[in-house]
Design an enzyme around this catalytic site. Structure first.
Site, PDB file in Angstrom:
ATOM      1  N   SER A   1     -13.017  -2.813   0.598  1.00 22.02           N
ATOM      2  CA  SER A   1     -12.581  -2.495  -0.733  1.00 22.02           C
ATOM      3  C   SER A   1     -11.433  -3.369  -1.248  1.00 22.02           C
ATOM      4  O   SER A   1     -11.140  -3.345  -2.446  1.00 22.02           O
ATOM      5  CB  SER A   1     -12.137  -1.022  -0.808  1.00 22.02           C
ATOM      6  OG  SER A   1     -11.079  -0.782   0.061  1.00 22.02           O
TER       7      SER A   1
ATOM      8  N   SER B   1     -11.746  -2.349   5.275  1.00 24.63           N
ATOM      9  CA  SER B   1     -11.478  -2.868   3.935  1.00 24.63           C
ATOM     10  C   SER B   1     -10.474  -3.996   3.809  1.00 24.63           C
ATOM     11  O   SER B   1     -10.287  -4.495   2.703  1.00 24.63           O
ATOM     12  CB  SER B   1     -11.032  -1.711   3.035  1.00 24.63           C
ATOM     13  OG  SER B   1     -12.128  -0.851   2.808  1.00 24.63           O
TER      14      SER B   1
ATOM     15  N   LYS C   1      -2.898  -4.781  -3.787  1.00 20.68           N
ATOM     16  CA  LYS C   1      -4.093  -3.983  -4.114  1.00 20.68           C
ATOM     17  C   LYS C   1      -3.639  -2.826  -5.009  1.00 20.68           C
ATOM     18  O   LYS C   1      -2.521  -2.284  -4.819  1.00 20.68           O
ATOM     19  CB  LYS C   1      -4.665  -3.459  -2.799  1.00 20.68           C
ATOM     20  CG  LYS C   1      -5.963  -2.683  -2.888  1.00 20.68           C
ATOM     21  CD  LYS C   1      -6.440  -2.344  -1.450  1.00 20.68           C
ATOM     22  CE  LYS C   1      -7.799  -1.660  -1.459  1.00 20.68           C
ATOM     23  NZ  LYS C   1      -8.265  -1.362  -0.090  1.00 20.68           N
TER      24      LYS C   1
END
Lengths: 490, 480, 95
Positions: A154, A178, A79
């Site tokens: 996310s 997330s 990420k």
């Protein structure tokens, strides 16, 4: 068979025996990136050269008989809020566009030591604020199961990249859900470890007392192996637990016979939960019962306050953590500002997206003079009650089962302009962050429209091993995790 | 206007840098004077993803200060974020302490013209320093140097117990001396390692409520402290007497004009939105830690001063200078321990020759070449009449430069005086015989010719006569 | 609505956000709605409850007072929008 159909551990074995090379594995990933990422848009940055060089090094190590471990040579994605030295790190934000990380975060160092080539940096909601990856400053990522829908957020880019087999595994972060929510929406496995289990040094901070790094993989054994690699005490993080992690693979196949699994009625009674999700998760709980676990009704009475608590604590901490993005030392600086105040204001207004601004405003307000007691302090007190609910429940049960998300993947654009509607995506995942507990999501079914559904397993602090074992017990009796999204090359 | 009708009320806040090698939350060096941003890393630059880790020596130094000032050390204290925007504050917040500081409720005793006064210490807490913002003279820019960002500070807050600007100066000097004695601060106001803000208000004598206080900043020398406070007291009194009201504000001291000026920009900066720092667990002091630090505390300046006056019988003036430098005081005691003569004599030598040479040669006590027994020996030679005072100064200078023994140097330079009474008498006889006229004048009442005769004897003895012996012998032979 | 425009402007000032007037109006509406939603917390009895100020446990790690290498200038300043020598350059504050 395409190498990318293998799990991380399966690939690791074939790399160890020399049947496959890491370079081949990386090339297989890059080939899928070329074929599918134009549609999925999981990646913000693909590091072809770097990944191939790291793969070559892994192959050399194998030839020399000094493999770094079971995952040496297995390609992963990160990420884009993990600082990777020499590579851009944007946290999904325009305010960090062009920022090149001057250091490797601790978890990145651990992955490098484990030998996993890093294919690239993955898309995310800006500063990890969001549940759909639509808040990325760059573009939304699409769910490989249905490109009109969101993969969740996310860590949406991480989930989509793993689901689409563009990487073998990925790391995400989870502050209010997330990792788990995108894992559920994208049909993969995702784990948020106990707060303090994994180092946060070198991870762009959103909410300091809630953020945790975790693995996102296609099956539970991979999740355990990737967790093992990163669950290491870090002297650079004062909130990092001093204890050594157990062997997460050792008891993984131990099953659930004799375990007591709690069903929190506040979760299952939520109005607005999609009926297919409810049906699928309830079926999953009965499956675990058939495998020898006892299902016990429990109550977590303060659940209904978790959303409000989270949306005071997290934005407050975020408003402070994001103050450093001021255009002075790195990142975006607005042009043409004649004085400092204008420079600050314009930089942050231009650099932050709407959701981030909203949360910074909310957090600033909650901490401001005259409001601190009623908002921030109050929320931190209710947080204690939410924690206490779990402590009480864990006196009678070993783990708690719940849906991960109230709905399957929703259409892109459907919720993004209604913040409160978007926040409701996290009702089942938030309490676990507030209480600092480990939480796992495993695929437990599909809707009629072939959208994935996730089962959530919550455990006692430091009890990742049990949580993984429960997830594995379910997983090996089913094949939801083996289904592949219907992607067609462009 | 009558300042005399008013009682000034003053509280002082001191920010003192701690002399650790590395910063409070990262391993960068705290050394002063490096090129801009040479001592920075991801942590003290406030880069994305960084986290603080506490330096153990910071805790030790702070507890030393706390106990030296008689404070209670809280076994648990909490780190807090103080949020505001400024280019020299890289994270956009300062890690400090707000509720539950490390130390509370101590006191500092100072000596004022009206006798001793006890100034209570409200609290002492730890925090990180900010960097430096320098306004570029040329362009319309400011230049930011973050070398100082993350240097550890203790903030020492007094209660408003101080009643005059001279008391304020005394308090600051005493506090500075203690910190230097403890080895935790270098006491350098000009370099900014010891900074002071003053809270000043006035109240009519006999009134029951404090007046509105004003914060004074940018006071960077002891001289300025008094000037700034006196100016501010005068300003407030004049304002009140003319029917105005003192506004709550922060003012800067303008050293050039000798006045305080309002800082316009600070008004809305005061909502610091303090909350407990989530990246740092509470600061827990282990059992036995405070006791160990207390056992290792050195004797503090004021106690030493009183002891030097009491035990050595030194005047306060002498004692103050000796005690002002802990190493100097220690040296004094080491010499006095082996010196058989009076402490005042030794003190004269310290305040005179020793300090002079130290200044000339720019050498500190730690770099002195001679030993305490050597110094004692030198003075004993003077006491025994073997060296005149002037000769001794000569010998001392050599001893200072080379560390050679005083007897060796004196002998080499032929400075040792003749003590032999026989030789002295012989010389005296010779001079008296050679100067009958002077002898008669002396016997006739002109006693001042003695000086001439002494000179003649000294000349005959090539300066090596012990003056006291020569004097006594002459007088005896002259029939005095 | 819970928030006035004045309050929105005040908070935006504290957060150093130069909001456009459309953004101000949007914030006012949306933040008010969120604040209304979180107001339900006031109904919870927390009189005997301590806040969870620290999520980590009893750990209080200290590090030794040793100097470690600092960043070389390329790393410290490499991402800076504007520098003069080895200093960061920023527009002046208007006094």
């Amino acid at each position: 068979m395409e190498p990318t159909e293998l799990s991380m551990l399966e690939l690791g074995k074939k790399l160890g025996s020399g049947e496959l090379s890491s370079v081949e594995a990386v090339r297989a990933c890059l080939s899928r990136v070329d074929r599918f990422d134009g549609q999925v848009k999981a990646f913000l940055m693909v590091d072809r050269e770097g990944a191939l060089a790291q793969a070559e090094a892994a192959d050399r190590r194998r030839k020399d008989g000094r493999r770094a471990g079971p995952l040496d040579g297995v390609p992963v994605g990160l990420k884009d809020l993990f600082l990777t030295e020499g590579l851009p790190t944007t946290a999904g934000s325009a305010i960090l566009e062009g920022f090149v990380a001057p250091y490797d975060g601790t978890v990145v160092k651990l992955l490098r030591a484990a030998g996993t080539p890093i294919v690239g940096k993955l898309n995310m909601d800006e500063f990890a604020m969001g549940s759909s990856t639509e808040n990325s400053a760059f573009f939304p990522t699409r769910n490989p199961w249905n490109l009109e829908t969101s993969p969740g957020g996310s860590s949406g880019g991480s989930a989509a990249a793993v689901a689409a087999r563009m990487v073998f595994g990925a790391l995400g972060t989870d502050t209010g859900g997330s990792i788990r929510q995108p894992a559920a929406l994208s049909g993969i496995v995702g784990l948020k470890p106990t707060y303090g289990r994994v180092s946060r040094f070198g991870v762009v901070a959103f909410a300091s007392s809630l953020d945790q790094v975790g693995p996102m993989t296609r099956d539970v054994p991979d999740c355990a192996a990737l967790l093992q690699t990163i669950a290491v005490h870090d002297p650079c993080d004062s909130t990092s637990a001093p204890m050594k992690a157990p062997d997460y693979l050792a008891e993984l196949e131990g099953g659930v016979r004799g375990m007591k699994l709690g069903l929190p009625r506040e979760y299952f009674e939520l109005p607005g939960m999609d009926p297919e999700v409810r049906a699928s998760v309830e079926a999953a709980t009965r499956a675990l019962e058939k495998l020898g676990a006892e299902l016990v009704p429990v109550s977590l009475p303060h659940t209904k306050y978790a959303l409000a608590t989270y949306y005071l604590v997290a934005p407050a901490e975020a408003s402070s953590n994001l103050a450093r993005y001021d255009g002075v030392r790195y990142g975006l600086r607005a042009e043409g500002a004649g004085n400092l105040l204008a420079m600050y204001g314009r930089t942050r207004d231009q650099g932050f997206g709407l959701e981030v601004k909203r949360r910074v405003m909310l957090g600033t307000y909650a901490l401001s003079a005259g409001y601190y007691d009623a908002y921030y302090l109050k929320a931190q007190k209710v947080r204690t009650l939410i924690k206490q609910d779990f402590t009480d429940a864990f006196r009678t049960v070993d783990a708690v089962l719940a849906p991960t998300s109230p709905t399957p993947a929703f259409r892109i654009g459907e919720k993004v302009s209604d913040p409160l509607a978007m926040y409701l995506n996290d009702v089942f995942t938030l309490p676990c962050n507030l209480a600092g507990l480990p939480g796992l999501s495993v695929p437990c079914g599909f809707t009629k429209a072939s959208l994935p559904i996730g089962l959530q397993v919550l455990g006692r602090p430091w009890d990742e091993a049990r949580v993984l074992r429960i997830g594995r017990a379910f997983e090996r009796e089913h094949d939801f995790h083996r289904r592949t999204p219907p992607l067609r090359a462009a | 206007m009558s300042v005399a009708d008013f009682q000034p009320v003053i509280g002082l806040e001191v920010h003192a840098q701690l002399l650790t090698r590395s910063k409070i939350f990262c391993g960068c060096s705290t050394e002063f004077g490096a090129p801009p941003n040479a001592h920075t890393c991801a942590v003290c630059l406030g880069m994305p993803g960084v986290l603080p880790v506490l330096n153990e020596t910071v805790v030790e130094f702070a507890v030393r200060v706390g106990r030296a000032l008689g404070c209670r050390i809280n076994p648990v204290s909490i780190w807090a974020r103080k949020n505001y925007f400024y280019p020299d504050l890289p994270k956009g917040y300062q890690i400090s302490q707000y509720d539950q500081p490390l130390c509370e409720h101590g006191a500092l005793e100072i000596d004022t013209d009206d006798g001793p006064r006890r100034v209570r210490i409200l609290r002492i807490h730890l925090e990180e320093d900010a960097g430096k913002n320098v306004h570029d003279a040329g362009g319309g820019e400011s230049l930011v140097d973050l070398n100082r960002s993350g240097v550890p500070l203790v903030e020492i807050v007094s209660e408003p117990d101080i009643r005059s600007s001279s008391e304020a100066a005394e308090y600051l000097k005493a506090l500075r001396d203690i910190l230097v004695y403890l080895g935790v601060n270098d006491g350098n106001l000009e370099e900014g390692s010891f900074r002071c803000d003053a809270n000043v208000s006035v109240m009519r004598k006999g009134a029951s409520q404090y007046g509105q206080r004003v914060e004074l900043k940018n006071i960077n020398s002891f001289r300025f402290v008094q000037k700034a406070i006196d100016y501010e007291i005068g300003r407030q009194v004049e304002l009140i007497e003319s029917g105005g009201r003192v506004a709550q504000e922060t003012r800067l001291f303008d050293a050039v004009r000798g006045e305080t000026r309002s800082m316009r920009s600070k008004e809305e900066a005061h909502d610091y939105r303090y909350f407990p720092e989530p990246d740092l667990p509470p600061l827990r002091i282990p059992a036995g830690y405070v006791e160990r630090i207390e056992r290792e505390l050195p004797e503090l300046p004021r106690a030493k001063l009183h002891r030097f006056v009491g035990t050595y019988g030194l005047p306060a003036y002498d004692a103050k200078i000796l005690v002002g430098d802990r190493a100097l005081a220690d040296l004094f005691e080491k010499v006095q321990a082996v010196y058989k003569g009076p402490a005042k004599k030794l003190s004269n030598w310290f305040l005179g020759e020793l300090l002079r040479l130290m200044k000339e040669e720019a050498r500190e006590v730690g770099a002195l070449r001679f030993t305490p027994p050597q110094f004692a020996s030198l003075l004993e030679m003077v006491d025994a009449g073997e060296l005149s005072n002037n000769a001794a100064k000569d010998v001392f200078a050599e001893m200072f430069r080379t560390g050679r023994s005083p007897r060796e140097v004196a002998q080499e330079k032929g400075l040792i005086q003749v003590q032999d009474t026989g030789a002295v008498e012989a010389a005296v006889d010779a001079v008296l015989a050679a100067n009958p006229g002077e002898v008669e004048k002396y016997r006739a009442g002109k006693k001042q010719v003695l000086g001439f005769l002494v000179g003649q004897v000294m000349k005959a003895m090539k300066g090596k006569g012990n003056p006291a012996l020569v004097n006594a012998a002459l007088r005896a032979k002259l029939g005095d | 609505m819970s928030l006035t425009l004045e309050e929105v402007r005040h908070v935006a000032g504290l957060a150093r956000l130069s909001l456009s007037s459309e953004e101000e109006a949007l914030m006012r509406t949306q933040l008010s709605a969120i604040l209304d939603a979180v107001a339900e917390l006031s109904a919870v009895d927390t009189s005997a409850v301590e806040p969870t100020s620290h999520a980590a446990g009893e750990v209080a790690p200290w590090r030794a007072d040793e100097v470690r290498p600092s960043f070389p200038p390329e790393k410290a300043l490499g991402n800076a929008p504007s520098t003069v020598g080895t200093s960061f350059a920023v527009p002046r504050i208007i006094e």
